[in-house]
Design a protein around this motif. Sequence first.
Motif, PDB file in Angstrom:
ATOM      1  N   UNK A   5       0.838  -1.208   0.000  1.00 29.32           N
ATOM      2  CA  UNK A   5       0.000   0.000   0.000  1.00 29.32           C
ATOM      3  C   UNK A   5       0.871   1.257   0.000  1.00 29.32           C
ATOM      4  N   UNK A   6       2.040   1.202   0.616  1.00 30.54           N
ATOM      5  CA  UNK A   6       2.953   2.349   0.583  1.00 30.54           C
ATOM      6  C   UNK A   6       3.459   2.621  -0.832  1.00 30.54           C
ATOM      7  N   UNK A   7       3.649   1.564  -1.638  1.00 34.92           N
ATOM      8  CA  UNK A   7       4.048   1.755  -3.036  1.00 34.92           C
ATOM      9  C   UNK A   7       2.937   2.473  -3.803  1.00 34.92           C
ATOM     10  N   UNK A   8       1.699   2.083  -3.569  1.00 38.71           N
ATOM     11  CA  UNK A   8       0.542   2.748  -4.177  1.00 38.71           C
ATOM     12  C   UNK A   8       0.510   4.217  -3.752  1.00 38.71           C
ATOM     13  N   UNK A   9       0.685   4.447  -2.455  1.00 38.51           N
ATOM     14  CA  UNK A   9       0.664   5.812  -1.912  1.00 38.51           C
ATOM     15  C   UNK A   9       1.775   6.658  -2.533  1.00 38.51           C
ATOM     16  N   UNK A  10       2.967   6.088  -2.655  1.00 35.18           N
ATOM     17  CA  UNK A  10       4.089   6.825  -3.239  1.00 35.18           C
ATOM     18  C   UNK A  10       3.735   7.287  -4.657  1.00 35.18           C
ATOM     19  N   UNK A  11       3.173   6.397  -5.450  1.00 34.94           N
ATOM     20  CA  UNK A  11       2.755   6.757  -6.807  1.00 34.94           C
ATOM     21  C   UNK A  11       1.688   7.840  -6.800  1.00 34.94           C
ATOM     22  N   UNK A  12       0.709   7.706  -5.903  1.00 35.17           N
ATOM     23  CA  UNK A  12      -0.382   8.683  -5.812  1.00 35.17           C
ATOM     24  C   UNK A  12       0.139  10.050  -5.394  1.00 35.17           C
ATOM     25  N   UNK A  13       1.016  10.080  -4.411  1.00 33.02           N
ATOM     26  CA  UNK A  13       1.566  11.364  -3.944  1.00 33.02           C
ATOM     27  C   UNK A  13       2.453  12.019  -4.994  1.00 33.02           C
ATOM     28  N   UNK A  14       3.235  11.226  -5.710  1.00 29.13           N
ATOM     29  CA  UNK A  14       4.081  11.777  -6.770  1.00 29.13           C
ATOM     30  C   UNK A  14       3.246  12.414  -7.882  1.00 29.13           C
ATOM     31  N   UNK A  15       1.996  11.974  -8.015  1.00 31.26           N
ATOM     32  CA  UNK A  15       1.088  12.542  -9.017  1.00 31.26           C
ATOM     33  C   UNK A  15       0.296  13.716  -8.464  1.00 31.26           C
ATOM     34  N   UNK A  16       0.643  14.171  -7.250  1.00 29.20           N
ATOM     35  CA  UNK A  16       0.026  15.361  -6.684  1.00 29.20           C
ATOM     36  C   UNK A  16      -1.203  15.121  -5.832  1.00 29.20           C
ATOM     37  N   UNK A  17      -1.495  13.892  -5.518  1.00 30.96           N
ATOM     38  CA  UNK A  17      -2.652  13.572  -4.693  1.00 30.96           C
ATOM     39  C   UNK A  17      -2.326  13.675  -3.210  1.00 30.96           C
ATOM     40  N   UNK A  18      -3.359  13.897  -2.416  1.00 35.96           N
ATOM     41  CA  UNK A  18      -3.235  13.979  -0.955  1.00 35.96           C
ATOM     42  C   UNK A  18      -3.717  12.648  -0.363  1.00 35.96           C
ATOM     43  N   UNK A  19      -2.892  12.013   0.451  1.00 34.92           N
ATOM     44  CA  UNK A  19      -3.218  10.694   0.983  1.00 34.92           C
ATOM     45  C   UNK A  19      -3.210  10.703   2.502  1.00 34.92           C
ATOM     46  N   UNK A  20      -4.252  10.106   3.082  1.00 37.00           N
ATOM     47  CA  UNK A  20      -4.322   9.862   4.524  1.00 37.00           C
ATOM     48  C   UNK A  20      -4.422   8.353   4.715  1.00 37.00           C
ATOM     49  N   UNK A  21      -3.566   7.820   5.569  1.00 36.16           N
ATOM     50  CA  UNK A  21      -3.556   6.374   5.822  1.00 36.16           C
ATOM     51  C   UNK A  21      -3.901   6.112   7.276  1.00 36.16           C
ATOM     52  N   UNK A  22      -4.843   5.208   7.486  1.00 39.64           N
ATOM     53  CA  UNK A  22      -5.231   4.796   8.835  1.00 39.64           C
ATOM     54  C   UNK A  22      -4.806   3.348   9.054  1.00 39.64           C
ATOM     55  N   UNK A  23      -4.029   3.126  10.104  1.00 36.32           N
ATOM     56  CA  UNK A  23      -3.666   1.764  10.517  1.00 36.32           C
ATOM     57  C   UNK A  23      -4.763   1.268  11.457  1.00 36.32           C
ATOM     58  N   UNK A  24      -5.655   0.458  10.936  1.00 34.09           N
ATOM     59  CA  UNK A  24      -6.836   0.040  11.697  1.00 34.09           C
ATOM     60  C   UNK A  24      -6.481  -0.724  12.971  1.00 34.09           C
ATOM     61  N   UNK A  25      -5.404  -1.489  12.942  1.00 30.27           N
ATOM     62  CA  UNK A  25      -5.001  -2.256  14.121  1.00 30.27           C
ATOM     63  C   UNK A  25      -4.586  -1.349  15.280  1.00 30.27           C
TER      64      UNK A  25
END
Length: 185
Positions: A22-42
């Motif tokens: 999921x961090x690889x996905x996030x890295x790609x999304x952020x590099x494209x200018x998107x804002x990402x919030x990640x919640x660790x449910x555990x």
Amino acid sequence: MAKKLVVLEGSPRKGGNTDLLSNAFIRGAEESGNEVTKFYLAQKNIHPCMGCNACRRTAEHTCVFQDKDDFEEIIQAVIAADVLVLASPVYFYGLTSQMKTALDRFYAKEMEVQDKKAYLITTCAAPTEEYTQTIRACFRGFISCFENVKEGGIVAGYGTMEKGDILSNPAMQEAYEMGKQVSIE
């Protein structure tokens, strides 16, 4: 156009294969200018849905656990987001209990979760896609409960039992590329 993404990380193993993917996905999304919030449910205190339907008896759809656990922060972020990402390893063919507990709580705000793209990121020890059919069906069934929530994509890392196995898996590049495409869609 930049988008707001919320990633629900359902793996109880921080730094594990699903988290890395999921961090690889996030890295790609952020590099494209998107804002990402990640919640660790555990790491969140989320009461399971009690099936009491109290949320259906108020105009605000207030859950009996609102302000008694961490879920309100999560659901408000999801409602405000353009994209929802579910990240869960396969546990006995399905979602982790951490993910399922959070998803059940969407019931109270079901009518407010709409107009989004949804992605599934998953890993499993099994070697082939056939072992992810149930988790894929759970994901698709879940997003079908909401108005105009469409599947954006699924990425799965197979043969990833030990922590770090995903790092040499082709799914890492696939997740990164999928994340880069989010703002284009």
